[in-house]
Design an enzyme around this catalytic site. Structure first.
Site, PDB file in Angstrom:
ATOM      1  N   SER A 119       7.767  -4.114  22.289  1.00 56.21           N
ATOM      2  CA  SER A 119       8.368  -2.814  22.578  1.00 56.21           C
ATOM      3  C   SER A 119       7.349  -1.684  22.546  1.00 56.21           C
ATOM      4  CB  SER A 119       9.521  -2.527  21.614  1.00 56.21           C
ATOM      5  OG  SER A 119       9.076  -2.575  20.270  1.00 56.21           O
ATOM      6  N   SER A 131      14.654   1.777  13.658  1.00 56.63           N
ATOM      7  CA  SER A 131      13.531   1.292  12.855  1.00 56.63           C
ATOM      8  C   SER A 131      13.741  -0.166  12.466  1.00 56.63           C
ATOM      9  CB  SER A 131      13.378   2.145  11.591  1.00 56.63           C
ATOM     10  OG  SER A 131      12.582   1.485  10.630  1.00 56.63           O
ATOM     11  N   LYS A 155       4.620   3.377   4.860  1.00 59.05           N
ATOM     12  CA  LYS A 155       5.978   3.845   5.197  1.00 59.05           C
ATOM     13  C   LYS A 155       6.884   2.691   5.588  1.00 59.05           C
ATOM     14  CE  LYS A 155       5.612   3.389   9.817  1.00 59.05           C
ATOM     15  NZ  LYS A 155       6.546   2.797  10.799  1.00 59.05           N
ATOM     16  N   GLU A 191       6.840  -5.148  10.002  1.00 58.23           N
ATOM     17  CA  GLU A 191       5.523  -5.260   9.367  1.00 58.23           C
ATOM     18  C   GLU A 191       5.574  -5.081   7.851  1.00 58.23           C
ATOM     19  OE1 GLU A 191       2.861  -6.337  10.522  1.00 58.23           O
ATOM     20  OE2 GLU A 191       2.732  -5.973  12.672  1.00 58.23           O
TER      21      GLU A 191
END
Length: 337
Positions: free
Chosen positions: A13, A256, A193, A283
């Site tokens: 993506s 997300s 993050k 990740e």
């Protein structure tokens, strides 16, 4: 200046979307895809349905399954493969890189085995000068950018000329790149993050409210900033697009992958079930133990990362995460009294 040859390696993506960003800036780009059917679809139908649905891609994108041909002669090589596969992929590509080529990392992860940032892996494997390595990071949810919604990002390189060259091929009517020389801060903001977003997702899956999630986001920024500073980052980087901006987007959006992964865990799925249910790489799942190890190496307390790592390792139940964080010793939030 002649038109640069640009290759994007990885047709997921974000890789596909970033290729579209470059094409919309007026530059032809070659996109490498592993699957022949994906390459054919991108080149002829101008879509990548698996990752981006029916969104139409620019005509200036040509896809190929020949990664060596894509790399050979390229002035700018953009790396958009999963973080934990970077080393093996680069080992295949390194001997085909042009002299003077710029390498760009779109990856937001830490290599598990070594604790190295992606730019460090690139430098180690290829041997190219640090100043020719750039990283791109910020609040960049791929599907929104593929819809050409306005957004900004950060392009960081130790050599500002490299950052500006990458920004030039990325700047278009809806995508605004800012340059920075703080590679450490930009990369750590993007990597940590993802772990914080897992924690927010778990809280969301547990049906905790916005106060709880805001608390995790805020303390997560503090956690990220402490570690990045210990590694040599500049404080202002973490309060900008690559720090706070990326953290808010990743923790707040249902687009997300890391937040969604955490939500499934919070709703009661096992780790194995969640991995099977998630088509794209989250990740933070792979990076969390590596981030925790970095915290220990630099003597930085990372309570949220520690809790998420414990959940992923099966040492902590998801319903214990919030209570664990709140039971920690109280401390002063502001500067020393």
């Amino acid at each position: 200046m002649s038109t640069p040859k640009i290759a994007v390696l990885g047709a997921g993506s974000w890789g596909t979307t970033y290729a579209a960003v470059i094409a919309d800036a007026g530059f032809p780009v070659t996109l490498w895809a592993r699957r022949a059917e994906t390459a054919e679809e991108i080149t002829t139908a101008h879509t990548n349905a698996r990752y981006l649905g029916d969104r139409v891609l620019p005509d200036l994108i040509t896809a190929t399954t020949d990664d060596i041909a894509a790399v050979t002669g390229a002035d700018i090589v953009i790396l958009a493969v999963p973080a934990q596969t970077l080393r093996d992929n680069l080992s295949r590509w390194k001997d085909h890189l042009s002299d003077g080529a710029i390498l760009v990392s779109l990856m937001k992860g830490i290599e598990v085995e070594t604790g190295k940032r992606m730019s460090e892996v690139i430098a180690e494997v290829t041997g190219i000068a640090e100043g020719r390595i750039a990283v791109v990071s910020g609040p960049n949810l791929a599907k929104e950018i593929a819809d050409r919604q306005p957004t900004a990002t950060v392009v960081a390189a130790s050599d500002i000329a490299t950052a500006e060259a990458v920004a030039e091929i990325s700047a278009n009517a809806y995508f605004r790149p800012y340059t920075n020389t703080d590679v450490v801060g930009v990369e750590m903001g993007g990597a940590v993050k993802n772990v914080i977003a897992l924690a927010v997702g778990i809280a969301d899956g547990q049906r905790l409210g916005d106060n709880s999630k805001a608390s995790i986001i805020t303390r997560g920024l503090a956690e990220t900033s402490r570690l990045a500073a210990a590694m040599g980052a500049e404080a202002h980087t973490l309060s900008g697009l690559a720090g706070l901006g990326d953290l808010v987007a990743t923790c707040a959006s249902p687009l997300s992958r890391n937040r969604t992964f955490g939500r499934h865990l919070g709703e009661g799925m096992s780790l194995e079930e969640t991995i099977a249910h998630t088509e794209q790489t989250a990740e933070g799942v792979k990076s969390s133990p590596a981030v925790l190890a970095l915290g220990r190496r630099y003597g930085v307390d990372l309570p949220i990362t520690e809790a998420v790592s414990a959940v992923l390792a099966g040492r902590l139940r998801v319903d214990e995460l919030a209570a664990l964080l709140l039971s920690r010793k109280r401390k002063h939030e502001g500067p020393p009294a």
